[in-house]
Design a protein around this motif. Structure first.
Motif, PDB file in Angstrom:
ATOM      1  N   MET A 183      42.580  47.492 103.761  1.00 22.91           N
ATOM      2  CA  MET A 183      41.195  47.727 104.185  1.00 22.91           C
ATOM      3  C   MET A 183      40.806  46.794 105.328  1.00 22.91           C
ATOM      4  O   MET A 183      41.187  45.643 105.350  1.00 22.91           O
ATOM      5  CB  MET A 183      40.235  47.455 103.021  1.00 22.91           C
ATOM      6  CG  MET A 183      40.238  48.534 101.960  1.00 22.91           C
ATOM      7  SD  MET A 183      38.919  48.230 100.798  1.00 22.91           S
ATOM      8  CE  MET A 183      39.142  49.569  99.652  1.00 22.91           C
ATOM      9  N   LYS A 221      39.132  57.449 109.728  1.00 22.01           N
ATOM     10  CA  LYS A 221      38.654  56.227 109.060  1.00 22.01           C
ATOM     11  C   LYS A 221      37.455  56.602 108.211  1.00 22.01           C
ATOM     12  O   LYS A 221      36.597  57.384 108.647  1.00 22.01           O
ATOM     13  CB  LYS A 221      38.273  55.172 110.097  1.00 22.01           C
ATOM     14  CG  LYS A 221      39.476  54.636 110.849  1.00 22.01           C
ATOM     15  CD  LYS A 221      39.064  53.716 111.958  1.00 22.01           C
ATOM     16  CE  LYS A 221      40.289  53.249 112.737  1.00 22.01           C
ATOM     17  NZ  LYS A 221      39.924  52.614 114.004  1.00 22.01           N
ATOM     18  N   SER A 242      34.251  55.366 105.660  1.00 23.24           N
ATOM     19  CA  SER A 242      33.373  54.311 105.136  1.00 23.24           C
ATOM     20  C   SER A 242      32.232  54.992 104.373  1.00 23.24           C
ATOM     21  O   SER A 242      31.977  56.192 104.568  1.00 23.24           O
ATOM     22  CB  SER A 242      32.818  53.436 106.266  1.00 23.24           C
ATOM     23  OG  SER A 242      32.171  54.234 107.217  1.00 23.24           O
ATOM     24  N   ILE A 290      33.028  48.179 105.078  1.00 21.95           N
ATOM     25  CA  ILE A 290      34.473  48.450 105.032  1.00 21.95           C
ATOM     26  C   ILE A 290      34.762  49.821 105.629  1.00 21.95           C
ATOM     27  O   ILE A 290      34.064  50.800 105.345  1.00 21.95           O
ATOM     28  CB  ILE A 290      34.992  48.380 103.575  1.00 21.95           C
ATOM     29  CG1 ILE A 290      34.952  46.928 103.109  1.00 21.95           C
ATOM     30  CG2 ILE A 290      36.404  48.947 103.448  1.00 21.95           C
ATOM     31  CD1 ILE A 290      35.132  46.769 101.610  1.00 21.95           C
ATOM     32  N   ASP A 328      38.021  52.202 105.874  1.00 25.84           N
ATOM     33  CA  ASP A 328      39.417  52.397 105.473  1.00 25.84           C
ATOM     34  C   ASP A 328      40.094  53.437 106.339  1.00 25.84           C
ATOM     35  O   ASP A 328      39.528  54.510 106.580  1.00 25.84           O
ATOM     36  CB  ASP A 328      39.456  52.902 104.022  1.00 25.84           C
ATOM     37  CG  ASP A 328      39.902  51.820 103.079  1.00 25.84           C
ATOM     38  OD1 ASP A 328      40.192  50.699 103.573  1.00 25.84           O
ATOM     39  OD2 ASP A 328      39.956  52.081 101.868  1.00 25.84           O
ATOM     40  N   THR A 329      41.291  53.123 106.805  1.00 22.83           N
ATOM     41  CA  THR A 329      42.052  54.145 107.525  1.00 22.83           C
ATOM     42  C   THR A 329      42.665  55.082 106.476  1.00 22.83           C
ATOM     43  O   THR A 329      43.316  54.628 105.529  1.00 22.83           O
ATOM     44  CB  THR A 329      43.155  53.484 108.380  1.00 22.83           C
ATOM     45  OG1 THR A 329      42.512  52.599 109.284  1.00 22.83           O
ATOM     46  CG2 THR A 329      43.956  54.521 109.166  1.00 22.83           C
ATOM     47  N   HIS A 340      44.439  60.291  99.485  1.00 18.40           N
ATOM     48  CA  HIS A 340      43.778  59.004  99.691  1.00 18.40           C
ATOM     49  C   HIS A 340      42.281  59.222  99.934  1.00 18.40           C
ATOM     50  O   HIS A 340      41.416  58.522  99.386  1.00 18.40           O
ATOM     51  CB  HIS A 340      44.439  58.270 100.876  1.00 18.40           C
ATOM     52  CG  HIS A 340      43.875  56.911 101.135  1.00 18.40           C
ATOM     53  ND1 HIS A 340      43.835  56.349 102.382  1.00 18.40           N
ATOM     54  CD2 HIS A 340      43.317  55.991 100.293  1.00 18.40           C
ATOM     55  CE1 HIS A 340      43.274  55.161 102.310  1.00 18.40           C
ATOM     56  NE2 HIS A 340      42.960  54.907 101.038  1.00 18.40           N
ATOM     57  N   LEU A 358      39.074  57.910  97.765  1.00 15.43           N
ATOM     58  CA  LEU A 358      37.975  57.116  98.325  1.00 15.43           C
ATOM     59  C   LEU A 358      36.613  57.729  97.963  1.00 15.43           C
ATOM     60  O   LEU A 358      35.665  57.019  97.616  1.00 15.43           O
ATOM     61  CB  LEU A 358      38.117  57.019  99.851  1.00 15.43           C
ATOM     62  CG  LEU A 358      39.311  56.191 100.353  1.00 15.43           C
ATOM     63  CD1 LEU A 358      39.507  56.368 101.858  1.00 15.43           C
ATOM     64  CD2 LEU A 358      39.112  54.705 100.025  1.00 15.43           C
TER      65      LEU A 358
END
Ligand SMILES: Nc1ncnc2c1ncn2[C@@H]1O[C@H](COP(=O)(O)OP(=O)(O)OP(=O)(O)O)[C@@H](O)[C@H]1O
Length: 529
Positions: free
Chosen positions: A1, A145, A147, A183, A185-186, A192, A196
């Motif tokens: 992250m 990305k 968030s 934050i 996150d890629t 994934h 998230l």
């Protein structure tokens, strides 16, 4: 992250605009009566009569005070699936993200009207379509990305963080309002991303109120940033990247706290929620009347964060969710009023390009070259303008000179003809040298050049006639005085010596001759004065 930060050495530039201001796309979604409503025998008062109009169909006595029909870009009946709402109401906006255009989709409505229900589906369909687009465009490399944040009691919290500390909002001159330390996150893959989103749902403040057991007590913003560059240029150092964000916003209920019988914590939540929503309403109302004047974006965290989506560099779609129940008619009307204002609001989305330093330098060099060439052509144009003016001036001068020459030629011819008649009247034969235009000397010189073949008895030359003191017995050239005043021959007043032949004149003494000369000159002067 990794914490969200600026783009470092890269420069965020706004590329081509999509061209014009575009209205926020507004849809209304009616949900079916829910169990509670059915149990208490609530009736459905709203009906979508076509794809764009919803009407209030009740015959309640106060209905005439309010509009009965409302039109929007799209209205969805209670039996419409979320998939249809997505396809027809927001897909075109959500997918702009893959072409570098910011977009926002949000749901607005009272508690239990179906905002979360709708946004869950919309988010999932949008993300699935973005993934599908990426699959179909392998020539570009995509980086996603993710968030997520919630605004709860006017505090911003990171939904991907276990910490509950509120985050600060900062003003970035280029990117607008930035959530400090959020934050980002890629995203590795589809799974994934799903993971998230699940984390966010688990983190979101949920409370129960009398209308909804799982009422969302906060405003939730899920944000996906899409960056893409042509694979052929990767690593070449002259990279141009398209970058955009798509926001999925699930607002907390827009109802009044009293209606949800809120007390204690719930009441505190309600007042904060409504403060944010009140500001959102004010912002939308102000924007719907044009962007002139002060728009109070800064009065709430929600409107600060959504500023771009509400009146700036983004395309926006709003889905207003509605309960059909008669018991919620007041809230439904408020929602429709909000929706009516929102459809007047315009945004101006741009394609966002991020350039590597090398690309930026190249672009700037090109721009400098373009400006230099513009300057150069402006200079030569002004030089050309000067030359044209100069040329015009010269042409006028030449034209004037032509006129003068014409005038002088005419005067000369007149003079010659008078001279001839004078000479004739003196009995001198018409034997004057030709004065042609091309050899035209000054007038005096021309006259001086006249030759008299005949010897004049007594007076040898015409000058002798005028000025006997200067008589040269041998001269055969007529000497005409140089003074212009004496050029009486030019004048039509040339005296006629009628009745006196040259013989008589020749017999006069020199005094007489002088008198006559002076008389002639005097006439000339008289005529001029
Ligand atoms: N279009 C719909 N079709 C079927 N059921 C729906 C629809 N919309 C909402 N519901 C149901 O209504 C209930 C309330 O919906 P939801 O939680 O989405 O409301 P909300 O507007 O998000 O409320 P809150 O503001 O309190 O969070 C849920 O049980 C949901 O499944």
């Amino acid at each position: 992250m990794s914490a969200a930060s600026s783009t470092g050495g890269d420069d965020l530039t706004s590329g081509e605009t999509t061209g014009q201001d575009e209205r926020i796309l507004v849809s209304v979604r009616l949900r079916p009566l829910n169990e509670r409503e059915i149990v208490r025998n609530d009736v459905s008062d709203w009906e979508c009569i076509n794809n764009s109009t919803i009407i209030f169909k009740s015959n309640m006595p106060e209905r005439s005070m309010f509009p009965t029909a409302y039109s929007f870009d799209r209205v969805f009946r209670s039996d419409c699936l979320t998939k249809q709402v997505y396809e027809e109401g927001v897909k075109e906006i959500a997918l702009l993200a893959v072409s570098g255009v910011n977009s926002t989709i949000f749901a607005y409505g009272q508690t239990s009207s179906g905002k979360t229900y709708t946004m869950r589906g919309i988010t999932e369909y949008s993300l699935a379509d973005i993934y599908e687009y990426m699959e179909q465009h392998k020539e570009r490399e995509f980086v996603l990305k993710f968030s997520a944040m919630e605004i709860y009691n006017e505090a911003v919290r990171d939904l991907l963080s276990t910490s509950s500390s509120p985050l600060r909002l900062l003003d970035d001159p280029e990117r607008g309002t930035v959530v400090e330390g959020l934050i980002e996150d890629t995203v590795v893959d589809w799974n994934h991303l799903q993971e998230l989103i699940s984390i966010c749902e688990a983190q979101r403040q949920i409370g129960e109120n009398t209308l909804n057991e799982t009422s969302s007590r906060s405003h939730q913003i899920l944000r996906l940033t899409v960056e893409s560059s042509a694979r052929g240029y990767l690593g070449a150092g002259n990279l141009t990247t398209l970058t955009s964000t798509v926001n999925f916003v699930d607002l907390a209920g827009s109802e009044r706290a009293s209606q949800t019988l809120a007390v204690g914590t719930r009441l505190k939540e309600g007042s904060h929620i409504n403060r944010s929503l009140l500001t959102l309403g004010t912002v939308i109302r102000k924007l719907s009347k044009g962007r002139n004047g002060h728009v109070p974006y800064r009065d709430s965290k929600l409107t600060r964060i959504l500023q771009n989506s509400l009146g700036g560099n983004a395309r926006t779609a709003i889905i207003c969710t509605l309960s059909p129940a008669r018991s919620h008619v007041e809230q439904s009307r408020n929602t429709l009023l909000f929706a009516s204002c929102a459809k007047e609001v315009t945004t101006n989305a741009q394609v966002n390009l991020v350039m590597s330093d090398k690309t930026l330098v190249k672009k700037l060099q090109k721009e400098v070259a373009r400006l230099e060439s513009e300057l150069e052509s402006a200079r030569s144009k002004s030089f050309a303008d000067d030359s044209t003016a100069l040329l015009r001036d010269k042409e006028l001068q030449i034209e004037k000179m032509h006129q003068e020459i014409k005038e002088l030629t005419w005067q000369r011819d007149q003079a010659a003809s008078h001279l001839q008649s004078v000479l004739k009247s003196f009995g001198i034969k018409d034997q004057i040298s030709r004065m042609d235009d091309h050899s035209a000397p000054g007038f005096s010189e021309m006259i001086n050049a006249f030759r008299l073949d005949a010897d004049l008895p007594g007076i040898k030359t015409f000058k002798d006639f005028i000025d006997p003191g200067a008589v040269s017995p041998n001269k055969k050239i007529i000497q005409i005085p140089e003074s212009p005043e004496d050029n009486f021959l030019l004048d039509g007043s040339t005296p006629k010596f009628s009745g006196s032949g040259w013989e008589d004149i020749g017999k006069r003494n020199s005094e007489d001759a002088k008198d006559i000369g002076e008389e002639v000159r005097g006439m000339k002067r008289e005529k001029r004065s």
